[in-house]
Write a protein that holds these residues in place. Structure first.
Motif, mmCIF file in Angstrom:
data_model
loop_
_atom_site.group_PDB
_atom_site.id
_atom_site.type_symbol
_atom_site.label_atom_id
_atom_site.label_comp_id
_atom_site.label_asym_id
_atom_site.label_seq_id
_atom_site.Cartn_x
_atom_site.Cartn_y
_atom_site.Cartn_z
ATOM 1 N N ASP A 1 -4.597 0.569 5.505
ATOM 2 C CA ASP A 1 -3.696 1.268 5.102
ATOM 3 C C ASP A 1 -3.809 2.215 6.276
ATOM 4 O O ASP A 1 -3.128 3.186 5.997
ATOM 5 C CB ASP A 1 -3.337 2.159 3.969
ATOM 6 C CG ASP A 1 -5.089 2.920 3.217
ATOM 7 O OD1 ASP A 1 -6.277 2.314 4.346
ATOM 8 O OD2 ASP A 1 -5.312 3.243 2.254
ATOM 9 N N LYS B 1 5.517 1.595 -4.332
ATOM 10 C CA LYS B 1 3.486 0.860 -3.461
ATOM 11 C C LYS B 1 2.689 -0.022 -5.026
ATOM 12 O O LYS B 1 2.781 0.379 -5.920
ATOM 13 C CB LYS B 1 3.031 2.112 -3.186
ATOM 14 C CG LYS B 1 2.301 3.230 -4.036
ATOM 15 C CD LYS B 1 1.573 4.413 -3.344
ATOM 16 C CE LYS B 1 0.892 4.996 -4.651
ATOM 17 N NZ LYS B 1 -0.113 6.561 -3.672
ATOM 18 N N TYR C 1 0.668 -0.734 -0.330
ATOM 19 C CA TYR C 1 -0.031 -0.023 0.048
ATOM 20 C C TYR C 1 0.769 1.509 -0.030
ATOM 21 O O TYR C 1 0.319 2.229 -0.363
ATOM 22 C CB TYR C 1 -1.107 0.057 0.738
ATOM 23 C CG TYR C 1 -2.484 -0.546 0.955
ATOM 24 C CD1 TYR C 1 -3.393 0.122 0.781
ATOM 25 C CD2 TYR C 1 -2.353 -2.248 1.239
ATOM 26 C CE1 TYR C 1 -4.415 -0.763 0.239
ATOM 27 C CE2 TYR C 1 -3.735 -2.818 0.757
ATOM 28 C CZ TYR C 1 -5.253 -2.004 0.333
ATOM 29 O OH TYR C 1 -5.664 -3.012 0.372
ATOM 30 N N ARG C 2 1.570 1.057 0.690
ATOM 31 C CA ARG C 2 2.459 2.527 1.097
ATOM 32 C C ARG C 2 4.047 2.063 -0.376
ATOM 33 O O ARG C 2 4.954 2.974 -0.006
ATOM 34 C CB ARG C 2 2.823 2.817 2.110
ATOM 35 C CG ARG C 2 1.805 3.063 3.022
ATOM 36 C CD ARG C 2 1.715 2.985 4.571
ATOM 37 N NE ARG C 2 0.232 3.265 5.635
ATOM 38 C CZ ARG C 2 0.549 3.254 6.738
ATOM 39 N NH1 ARG C 2 2.054 3.337 7.165
ATOM 40 N NH2 ARG C 2 -0.268 3.095 7.218
ATOM 41 N N GLY C 3 4.588 1.271 -0.261
ATOM 42 C CA GLY C 3 5.693 1.425 -0.867
ATOM 43 C C GLY C 3 6.707 1.020 0.060
ATOM 44 O O GLY C 3 6.428 1.420 1.860
#
Length: 323
Positions: free
Chosen positions: A255, A187, A154-156
């Motif tokens: 997330d 991400k 989701y965020r990298g």
């Protein structure tokens, strides 16, 4: 270098069919898979099994390996040295196939024996013999797996990978090599996706360019959710009255965002609420599915027991076993 008896590793006879080899490999893979095995040396055994399967499942590599054995070049005191030009009639393909069981940071992990016969050593010999000492050859593409949490998708993320591999030194010998890389994970990655790192694979020969490193993404299992492609399935526990009456509730997604969800009245166990575009945020994002699971509170006090008894009286004809 130490001789490797690949037939013994897989536990099959030298006359085993391709199907026999496939079955033996799958059986051992289930036994020594690092995610499920309780064996202390599971990772090492899995690497040996992958290497044996890489040779014996490939008709050309197996033929070359069998030919050496038939010619009596098997082993001497446990050590092995093939004769010059033994592989002149063969042209092996890329030996860097992904076995699917390496941990984060593993780059094939083949033995010196394998590399000399089929890997870096074989490519160096072909490069030297292609059109003289000045011939060049591109390095092999290497494969590794990298294990991530779903939140990383989701965020990298950024990871440090220590890669165990081999290289050919100035004398043409295959020697171990260890490298450390800082890798940025974008991400939106998903299970099974390949991340290509240009020029981070095997070294080229005779001035040839380096190959690429291919990282296959694996997502850690988590009891809170499961992933299918780019879609995410998250358990949503509801009180009996929330499931029966419906209404708006707040839910925290993977997330960390808090979203307002409208629960339809009469939502039973297993019903799915779809939140479009809230799955893995790839170029074409997946969806988030909330799977309803009513949570039944206990009756620890007289008041709570009375409340449940009153509810039972309110539904005199309700029998869930007949529903």
């Amino acid at each position: 270098m130490e001789f490797k008896d690949y037939y013994q590793v897989l536990g099959v006879d030298k006359s085993a069919s391709a199907d026999d080899i496939k079955k033996a490999y799958r059986k051992l893979a289930r036994k020594y898979h690092p995610d499920v095995s309780k064996e202390a040396d599971a990772a090492q055994r899995m690497a040996e099994v992958n290497e044996a399967n890489t040779v014996l499942s490939d008709p050309e590599k197996r033929a070359a390996y069998d030919q050496l054995g038939a010619q009596g070049y098997a082993q001497s005191g446990g050590q092995y040295q093939p004769p010059p030009g033994w592989d002149a009639e063969f042209s092996f393909g890329d030996a860097g196939g992904f076995g699917g069981f390496g941990g984060a940071g593993s780059a094939d992990g083949y033995s010196e024996f394998f590399e000399h016969l089929f890997g870096s050593g074989a490519r160096a010999r072909r490069a030297r013999g292609a059109s003289g000492a000045g011939a060049s050859m591109r390095g092999e593409d290497q494969h590794a797996s990298i294990e991530l949490d779903l939140i990383d998708a989701y965020r990298g993320a950024e990871r440090t990978l220590t890669l165990q591999g081999h290289k050919v030194d100035a004398q043409g010998r295959v020697v171990p090599e260890q490298r450390t890389l800082q890798v940025k994970i974008p991400k939106g990655v998903y299970e099974g996706q390949m991340i290509r790192l240009a020029g981070q694979g095997g070294a080229g020969f005779g001035g040839g360019t380096a190959g690429d490193l291919l990282l296959q993404v694996q997502l850690r299992s988590d009891a809170r959710w499961r992933v299918e492609g780019k879609d995410v399935y998250q358990r949503l526990r509801l009180a009996p009255w929330e499931a029966a009456l419906g209404g708006g509730i707040q839910v925290q997604t993977v997330d960390g965002a808090t979203v307002e969800v409208n629960v339809p009245a009469g939502s039973g166990s297993g019903r799915k609420l779809r939140l479009k575009g809230r799955g893995i945020p790839a170029a074409q994002p997946g969806d988030l599915y909330l799977e309803i699971e009513p949570a039944i509170p206990g009756a620890a006090t007289d008041e709570q027991r009375a409340a449940w008894e009153k509810l039972a009286q309110t539904y005199p004809g309700f029998n869930p076993r007949l529903a």
